[in-house]
Enzyme design. Structure first.
Site, PDB file in Angstrom:
ATOM      1  N   VAL A   2      44.914  29.862  42.089  1.00  0.00           N
ATOM      2  CA  VAL A   2      45.224  30.577  43.326  1.00  0.00           C
ATOM      3  C   VAL A   2      44.485  31.907  43.328  1.00  0.00           C
ATOM      4  O   VAL A   2      44.542  32.664  42.355  1.00  0.00           O
ATOM      5  CB  VAL A   2      46.742  30.815  43.475  1.00  0.00           C
ATOM      6  CG1 VAL A   2      47.051  31.478  44.812  1.00  0.00           C
ATOM      7  CG2 VAL A   2      47.504  29.497  43.352  1.00  0.00           C
ATOM      8  N   LYS A  17      44.693  28.541  47.559  1.00  0.00           N
ATOM      9  CA  LYS A  17      45.063  27.653  46.465  1.00  0.00           C
ATOM     10  C   LYS A  17      44.066  26.508  46.418  1.00  0.00           C
ATOM     11  O   LYS A  17      43.855  25.818  47.424  1.00  0.00           O
ATOM     12  CB  LYS A  17      46.483  27.125  46.688  1.00  0.00           C
ATOM     13  CG  LYS A  17      47.057  26.334  45.529  1.00  0.00           C
ATOM     14  CD  LYS A  17      48.534  26.025  45.798  1.00  0.00           C
ATOM     15  CE  LYS A  17      49.179  25.314  44.619  1.00  0.00           C
ATOM     16  NZ  LYS A  17      50.632  25.081  44.855  1.00  0.00           N
ATOM     17  N   ASP A 109      61.929  21.494  43.618  1.00  0.00           N
ATOM     18  CA  ASP A 109      61.518  22.323  42.474  1.00  0.00           C
ATOM     19  C   ASP A 109      61.906  23.782  42.723  1.00  0.00           C
ATOM     20  O   ASP A 109      61.088  24.697  42.586  1.00  0.00           O
ATOM     21  CB  ASP A 109      60.011  22.205  42.234  1.00  0.00           C
ATOM     22  CG  ASP A 109      59.609  22.735  40.853  1.00  0.00           C
ATOM     23  OD1 ASP A 109      60.480  22.834  39.968  1.00  0.00           O
ATOM     24  OD2 ASP A 109      58.421  23.069  40.664  1.00  0.00           O
TER      25      ASP A 109
END
Length: 290
Positions: A2, A17, A109
């Site tokens: 990134v 990214k 996540d």
């Protein structure tokens, strides 16, 4: 990887990214899914925005909103947050989860490293690399373990079916870390952590945490999905409704003057109990730094 990038024409800062197109095909497909997932819900103020998915010179790139105030994981290295700060942060993130789920996106996540802060210090969920889209076939094969064990719901640890309650658990884990200064579970190996996730209760929260806030946090971390809040909206409502202090005692209602005073106190308490208004999203070119 990134990178911090500046747009040549408008001079705006972005997070760029990148992944090589020659990477593992599943990794490339997850990268594309991340862009699609973030693009579906980009208008919400508590989710990082994706501005473009690009492919050039052997690279895939996501052009993301740049959030310059760092991530929650870095802040928690200094210790736990004040309970009301943690509550407000969880309310904002739950609102972002509501929007993601309404768009058919499960994050899967949730952890402090995936919470970043924009230039006004507003918390935002980022990194949808493990997102599950309801209208797309899962890339996860049976038995595959994806996610971060310390914040992973038991059904996810067993590679079982995930739904909105799985993300509720993840957000409960983030809130627990904010209140206690540590993850719900930790250990010397992944196996040890997973065993705790499926079989152990998290340690008691500090006594400085108001009991209703602690109760809401621990309910979100229930092993059985049926015992958690059914969705992010219910979790947010529970967190929002616990603001305020007890009303006046019955002993104060003995005279007309004191009764009027009690009514005024009740009006103030009613205002305090109203869920905070969600900030109006403003167009911004301000995503996340790994």
């Amino acid at each position: 990887s990134v990178w911090l990038a500046r747009h040549r024409e408008n001079q705006g800062l972005y997070a760029l990214k990148l992944i090589p197109v020659t990477s593992d095909p599943e990794a490339v497909e997850r990268f594309r899914i991340e862009g699609e997932a973030m693009g579906r819900v980009q208008a919400h103020p508590n989710l990082t925005r994706v501005h473009a998915l690009l492919e050039a010179e052997g690279w895939l790139g996501l052009v993301l909103e740049y959030c310059p105030r760092g991530d929650l994981e870095s802040r928690l290295r200094r210790g736990p947050l004040e309970p009301e700060v943690a509550r407000a942060l969880a309310i904002g993130l739950a609102s972002g989860l509501e929007a993601a789920h309404a768009s058919g996106v499960l994050h899967r996540d949730l952890k402090p490293a995936n919470v970043v802060f924009d230039d006004s210090d507003r918390p935002k969920l980022t990194d949808f690399g493990l997102a599950k889209l309801h209208d797309r076939q899962s890339l996860t094969q049976s038995g595959a373990l994806l996610g971060t064990p310390s914040y992973m719901a038991p059904e996810q640890a067993r590679s079982g079916a995930c739904d909105a309650r799985t993300d509720v658990y993840g957000l409960g884990g983030v809130l627990y870390h904010c209140l206690s200064g540590r993850p719900p579970f930790s250990g010397t190996s992944v196996i040890a952590v997973l065993d705790q996730v499926m079989n152990a209760a998290p340690a008691a929260l500090p006594s400085t945490v108001p009991p209703p806030l602690a109760s809401a946090c621990l309910r979100a971390l229930a092993k059985d999905p049926a015992e958690r809040f059914p969705d992010a909206a219910s979790f947010r409502a529970a967190l929002s409704s616990e603001v305020g202090s007890p009303g006046p005692s019955r002993a104060l209602l003995g005279s007309a003057a004191l009764f009027s005073l009690a009514l005024l106190g009740g009006a103030i308490l009613h205002a305090a109990l109203k869920p905070p208004a969600q900030p109006t999203p403003t167009p911004s070119l301000t995503a996340t730094v790994a």
